[in-house]
Structures are given as C-alpha cells and as structure tokens.
Design a protein around this motif. Structure first.
Motif, PDB file in Angstrom:
ATOM      1  N   THR A  59      25.799  42.807  47.723  1.00 59.23           N
ATOM      2  CA  THR A  59      26.566  42.536  46.505  1.00 59.23           C
ATOM      3  C   THR A  59      25.624  42.637  45.309  1.00 59.23           C
ATOM      4  O   THR A  59      24.398  42.579  45.455  1.00 59.23           O
ATOM      5  CB  THR A  59      27.184  41.124  46.522  1.00 59.23           C
ATOM      6  OG1 THR A  59      26.107  40.173  46.521  1.00 59.23           O
ATOM      7  CG2 THR A  59      28.080  40.905  47.716  1.00 59.23           C
TER       8      THR A  59
ATOM      9  N   ARG B  34      38.563  48.333  44.469  1.00 54.70           N
ATOM     10  CA  ARG B  34      37.335  47.822  45.065  1.00 54.70           C
ATOM     11  C   ARG B  34      36.473  48.980  45.624  1.00 54.70           C
ATOM     12  O   ARG B  34      35.284  48.822  45.825  1.00 54.70           O
ATOM     13  CB  ARG B  34      37.606  46.796  46.158  1.00 54.70           C
ATOM     14  CG  ARG B  34      38.169  47.362  47.436  1.00 54.70           C
ATOM     15  CD  ARG B  34      38.301  46.285  48.511  1.00 54.70           C
ATOM     16  NE  ARG B  34      38.704  46.864  49.783  1.00 54.70           N
ATOM     17  CZ  ARG B  34      39.961  47.047  50.155  1.00 54.70           C
ATOM     18  NH1 ARG B  34      40.938  46.688  49.345  1.00 54.70           N
ATOM     19  NH2 ARG B  34      40.248  47.588  51.319  1.00 54.70           N
ATOM     20  N   GLU B 116      38.524  36.806  38.654  1.00 55.83           N
ATOM     21  CA  GLU B 116      37.822  35.890  39.570  1.00 55.83           C
ATOM     22  C   GLU B 116      37.395  36.624  40.839  1.00 55.83           C
ATOM     23  O   GLU B 116      36.288  36.442  41.341  1.00 55.83           O
ATOM     24  CB  GLU B 116      38.705  34.695  39.915  1.00 55.83           C
ATOM     25  CG  GLU B 116      38.800  33.723  38.739  1.00 55.83           C
ATOM     26  CD  GLU B 116      39.854  32.668  38.960  1.00 55.83           C
ATOM     27  OE1 GLU B 116      39.483  31.495  39.074  1.00 55.83           O
ATOM     28  OE2 GLU B 116      41.040  33.028  39.001  1.00 55.83           O
ATOM     29  N   GLU B 117      38.300  37.483  41.334  1.00 55.18           N
ATOM     30  CA  GLU B 117      37.994  38.292  42.526  1.00 55.18           C
ATOM     31  C   GLU B 117      36.807  39.214  42.236  1.00 55.18           C
ATOM     32  O   GLU B 117      35.901  39.373  43.046  1.00 55.18           O
ATOM     33  CB  GLU B 117      39.243  39.122  42.858  1.00 55.18           C
ATOM     34  CG  GLU B 117      39.238  39.739  44.223  1.00 55.18           C
ATOM     35  CD  GLU B 117      40.490  40.597  44.438  1.00 55.18           C
ATOM     36  OE1 GLU B 117      40.492  41.348  45.400  1.00 55.18           O
ATOM     37  OE2 GLU B 117      41.448  40.526  43.633  1.00 55.18           O
ATOM     38  N   TYR B 120      33.453  36.790  41.450  1.00 53.46           N
ATOM     39  CA  TYR B 120      33.007  35.860  42.498  1.00 53.46           C
ATOM     40  C   TYR B 120      33.024  36.502  43.893  1.00 53.46           C
ATOM     41  O   TYR B 120      32.178  36.182  44.716  1.00 53.46           O
ATOM     42  CB  TYR B 120      33.857  34.588  42.488  1.00 53.46           C
ATOM     43  CG  TYR B 120      33.778  33.851  41.170  1.00 53.46           C
ATOM     44  CD1 TYR B 120      32.556  33.637  40.537  1.00 53.46           C
ATOM     45  CD2 TYR B 120      34.927  33.368  40.541  1.00 53.46           C
ATOM     46  CE1 TYR B 120      32.478  32.977  39.317  1.00 53.46           C
ATOM     47  CE2 TYR B 120      34.859  32.703  39.327  1.00 53.46           C
ATOM     48  CZ  TYR B 120      33.642  32.511  38.714  1.00 53.46           C
ATOM     49  OH  TYR B 120      33.565  31.864  37.503  1.00 53.46           O
ATOM     50  N   HIS B 121      33.973  37.395  44.143  1.00 57.99           N
ATOM     51  CA  HIS B 121      34.058  37.989  45.480  1.00 57.99           C
ATOM     52  C   HIS B 121      33.316  39.326  45.559  1.00 57.99           C
ATOM     53  O   HIS B 121      32.394  39.485  46.332  1.00 57.99           O
ATOM     54  CB  HIS B 121      35.515  38.137  45.898  1.00 57.99           C
ATOM     55  CG  HIS B 121      35.675  38.704  47.276  1.00 57.99           C
ATOM     56  ND1 HIS B 121      35.238  38.046  48.407  1.00 57.99           N
ATOM     57  CD2 HIS B 121      36.184  39.883  47.709  1.00 57.99           C
ATOM     58  CE1 HIS B 121      35.477  38.794  49.470  1.00 57.99           C
ATOM     59  NE2 HIS B 121      36.054  39.914  49.073  1.00 57.99           N
ATOM     60  N   TRP B 122      33.709  40.282  44.710  1.00 56.40           N
ATOM     61  CA  TRP B 122      33.081  41.610  44.793  1.00 56.40           C
ATOM     62  C   TRP B 122      31.624  41.569  44.340  1.00 56.40           C
ATOM     63  O   TRP B 122      30.750  42.099  45.017  1.00 56.40           O
ATOM     64  CB  TRP B 122      33.835  42.627  43.946  1.00 56.40           C
ATOM     65  CG  TRP B 122      35.200  42.931  44.457  1.00 56.40           C
ATOM     66  CD1 TRP B 122      35.724  42.553  45.668  1.00 56.40           C
ATOM     67  CD2 TRP B 122      36.214  43.661  43.782  1.00 56.40           C
ATOM     68  NE1 TRP B 122      37.011  43.021  45.773  1.00 56.40           N
ATOM     69  CE2 TRP B 122      37.332  43.703  44.635  1.00 56.40           C
ATOM     70  CE3 TRP B 122      36.297  44.284  42.554  1.00 56.40           C
ATOM     71  CZ2 TRP B 122      38.510  44.346  44.288  1.00 56.40           C
ATOM     72  CZ3 TRP B 122      37.455  44.935  42.196  1.00 56.40           C
ATOM     73  CH2 TRP B 122      38.557  44.960  43.059  1.00 56.40           C
ATOM     74  N   GLY B 124      29.909  38.830  44.009  1.00 53.37           N
ATOM     75  CA  GLY B 124      29.266  37.809  44.833  1.00 53.37           C
ATOM     76  C   GLY B 124      28.543  36.712  44.067  1.00 53.37           C
ATOM     77  O   GLY B 124      27.679  36.030  44.630  1.00 53.37           O
ATOM     78  N   SER B 126      27.921  33.117  42.137  1.00 52.08           N
ATOM     79  CA  SER B 126      28.403  31.744  42.015  1.00 52.08           C
ATOM     80  C   SER B 126      28.674  31.537  40.521  1.00 52.08           C
ATOM     81  O   SER B 126      28.179  32.317  39.690  1.00 52.08           O
ATOM     82  CB  SER B 126      27.322  30.768  42.484  1.00 52.08           C
ATOM     83  OG  SER B 126      26.195  30.880  41.620  1.00 52.08           O
TER      84      SER B 126
END
Lengths: 220, 189
Positions: A59, B34, B116-117, B120-122, B124, B126
C-alpha cells in the motif's frame, strides 16, 4: 552473517506503524549504530517491499512509512556523527529529480536518502524538473551523475530530452544518466530507449549504480 | 463486424452517463477504479472481457494512472486517449499540471464519495498517518465537481478534517471530457 530477526521490523512496516518501526531500529542502533541499522535491517525491508510492489501487494502507506524510517534512520546517524566528512579526493555529487511532468516524489526522496547514506552529496531538484535545469545544475556543481525519476511511460519519454542536451553539449562522457522509477522496472528496455546509462532495481540499489557510473566515467 | 466496446474506469461513469446521447453510443463495461493501483489486475480484466465478448479491439477509457498501464496486450488492439491520468480527462492537461505544481491533491467525484475507502483501505493509512502524509506531500485538496454527482459540503468538510488540508470545490464543464473522448468514438462510427 547477520542472524538478526528482521520480522518485527517488517511487520511494523506492513502495519504502517512508523513509531514501532523506529523503536525497533533505535534498539538495534543501541547495540550497533544507525548507520549499520540502515544497511543491515532497513535496506532488506526496502528490498522486500519492492518485490511485494511488483506483485501489487503493497500500500502507499507502507511505502511511505518505509521511506520515512529510512530518512529518520539516516538523520539520526548524521546527528550522531556516524558519517564522517567525505574527503575532497572522494567527493561525489549527484543531481537528482523527477523528470519534467512527473510529480511522484516518494521514490526520488528514497534514492536521495540512500545516496546520502553512501557518502554522496545530493542535490535534489524536486518534481517536474526541466532537462536544461538537470544539465545546468550538474555542470555548475561538478556532478558526474544525474539521477532522473519517472513513474509513467509517458513521462519517461521526457528523459530523452536530457540525454539530447548532454549529447548536444558533448557531455555524454562526463555526465552519466541514471534512470529509475516504476516504469523502468516494468519495461527495462526503456532505459536505453530514452538514453539512460543504467538503472537500479530499487532505491537501496541506487548507490551501487551511481558508483558504477561514476567509476566508469573515471576509468574511461 | 462487432461493435468496439468501451472498457472504462468507474471514475468516468457519472460523466459518461451525463453525456448521454451527445456522444455516439457504444457498449460500456465499467471496472472498479481500484484497478488504478493494480495495472496487472486491470489487464487481466480487459483480457477476460475481450475473451467473453470475442472482440479483438477495445476502447480502454483509463488514464495512465499507474506504471504499466501502457503495456500492450497480445492480440488485442487497444484504443486510448492520450492523457497522463484520469484527472486530465476532466481538467485538461494544463489545469492538471497547474494543480500538480501547486502541490494540490485532486479528487474526482467517485473518490470524494468513497474517500474513507480510498485513504484508509486502498492507501492503507491510519487516521494519524494520513494527516502526516497529506500535509507533507500536498498543500491543499481540490474537489473536481462536474455536476454529475452530488458532492455534499459535509463530505468536503470530513475530508478536510481527516487530512488537515484546505478542501476547495473546483467546478468543471463536462464538455472537456466529451472533447477528450469524442475523436475515438467518432472514428469508431
């Protein structure tokens, strides 16, 4: 042989936990030094991340944390006086930057960190650098290696303009062109196509490439 | 002869739908944005779709958002618009470069909705690390508003709060997007 278990540091980077990663490095440096930490435990992490990147398994946060802990470790080593002044006989200056139209700075900054850690004086011109600025800066600072970063195929084409200026000014033997960035890793034939003299597989390998190009020039 | 399908990043879905009948009609297959980060997976999807449709040519409506997006696929003729990334489709090359030089992080409507995706997700990050990263690399956030998607002020405020950066709406005319893709669509007619 280094028997140190690097798994905790790798996991900290995987979790993008800069604080924990730096704490692990601090602990290693207490027994050794930050300079050794950079070489012994941070460099292998960077290499592993590079491999994972190729598999599309990293990531941005992990890459960023890896870059920051490299930078943090280098700065601590410098603060502790672990890098002696390079003698004037051995002084090597690298001019680095992202090629014109390229704004992806993370890789370039990492290259700068690892070159500095290997004793190079680094002049970092930043993003979107014109071909003329690369060459002018190298000439005015007596640099013999220009390091150009490009992430995409389209921006990599702009490296050719730097090579063309070097050729036009008859500087190809004096100033070598190191190229790097994701696109060169995926398409190695592109290095020659755009007039590059060599590339490195990742930022930790950049000092080897720059040293080789410097010495090749010296030994010509 | 089979119609050339469009394989498009979902980031362009609202703009394509808003253009409606003002552009020539072609079957469109949207892939999740994505794939922006994973060119190999994108290419696997393109191969899968072309095999299913039994076509040898596609109009791939993606920018060159990651290294490797320009690699050829054996046996498939890929038509593309010459744009460095998806932002250039909606902003044009000059404005995109101007924002980059100002160190702006530019977000297209789909990413605004899925912020948010994205962060925080793609990416990564915090929450704390996101702020550190964004404030180190960028000076502000530009929200591209092509009026094809509802972008509530509250969402912009949330993004500004999460990144610690000023968040500005930048209205664009969808005709820039239309003009970028029209030459290929017309040629396909």
């Amino acid at each position: 042989m280094n028997t140190y278990n690097n798994e905790p540091l790798f996991l900290a980077v995987k979790k993008s936990n800069r604080i924990l990663a730096n704490a692990i490095i601090d602990e290693y440096a207490r027994e050794h030094s930050y300079r050794e930490a950079l070489c012994d435990i941070v460099k292998p992490i960077m290499y592993t991340l590079g491999e994972l990147w190729l598999k599309e398994e990293t990531t941005l946060a992990q890459t960023y944390v890896a870059a920051k802990i490299s930078e943090d470790t280098l700065n601590k080593a410098i603060q502790k006086g672990e890098y002696e002044e390079t003698s004037s006989d051995n002084h090597r200056v690298a001019v680095i930057g992202n090629v014109e139209d390229d704004f992806h700075s993370l890789g370039r900054k990492l290259v700068g960190t690892f070159l500095s850690a290997s004793g190079w004086e680094v002049i970092d011109l930043g993003n979107d650098v014109s071909p003329a600025e690369f060459v002018e800066t190298a000439v005015s600072h007596g640099s013999h290696v220009i390091g150009v970063s490009a992430m995409m195929y389209s921006t990599a084409q702009n490296v050719e303009n730097i090579s063309a200026i070097l050729a036009r000014r008859n500087l190809k033997n004096d100033i070598k062109l190191a190229v790097g960035g994701a696109v060169f890793k995926l398409t190695p034939t592109l290095v020659k196509e755009v007039g590059g003299d060599g590339t490195a597989s990742n930022a930790t390998d950049a000092p080897r490439l720059f040293n080789e190009l410097f010495e090749y020039r010296e030994g010509r | 002869m089979k119609t050339t399908p469009i394989i498009a990043c979902s980031i362009f879905r609202p703009a394509l739908e808003a253009l409606g009948d003002s552009i020539p009609s072609h079957p469109v297959y949207f892939l999740d944005s994505r794939f922006h980060f994973t060119p190999e997976r994108l290419y696997n999807e393109v191969v899968r779709i072309t095999q299913e449709l039994k076509v040898k040519q596609v109009f791939l409506l993606y920018g060159e958002c990651s290294a490797g997006f320009n690699l050829p696929i054996p046996g498939i003729n890929i038509l593309r618009v010459n744009r460095k990334d998806c932002l250039e489709f909606l902003l044009g090359p000059e404005q995109t470069k101007s924002f980059a030089r100002q160190r702006c992080f530019v977000m297209l409507p789909e990413w605004v909705i899925r912020w948010e995706e994205l962060f925080y997700h793609w990416f990564g990050f915090s929450p704390d690390l996101l702020k550190t990263y964004m404030q180190e690399i960028y000076s502000s956030i530009i929200i591209v508003d092509d009026h094809s998607t509802s972008l509530p002020d509250a969402t912009l405020k949330d993004i500004a709060q999460a990144t610690g950066l000023d968040c500005q709406r930048y209205p664009v005319d969808i005709t820039l997007f239309r003009d970028a893709i029209l030459p290929i669509l017309t040629e396909l007619e």
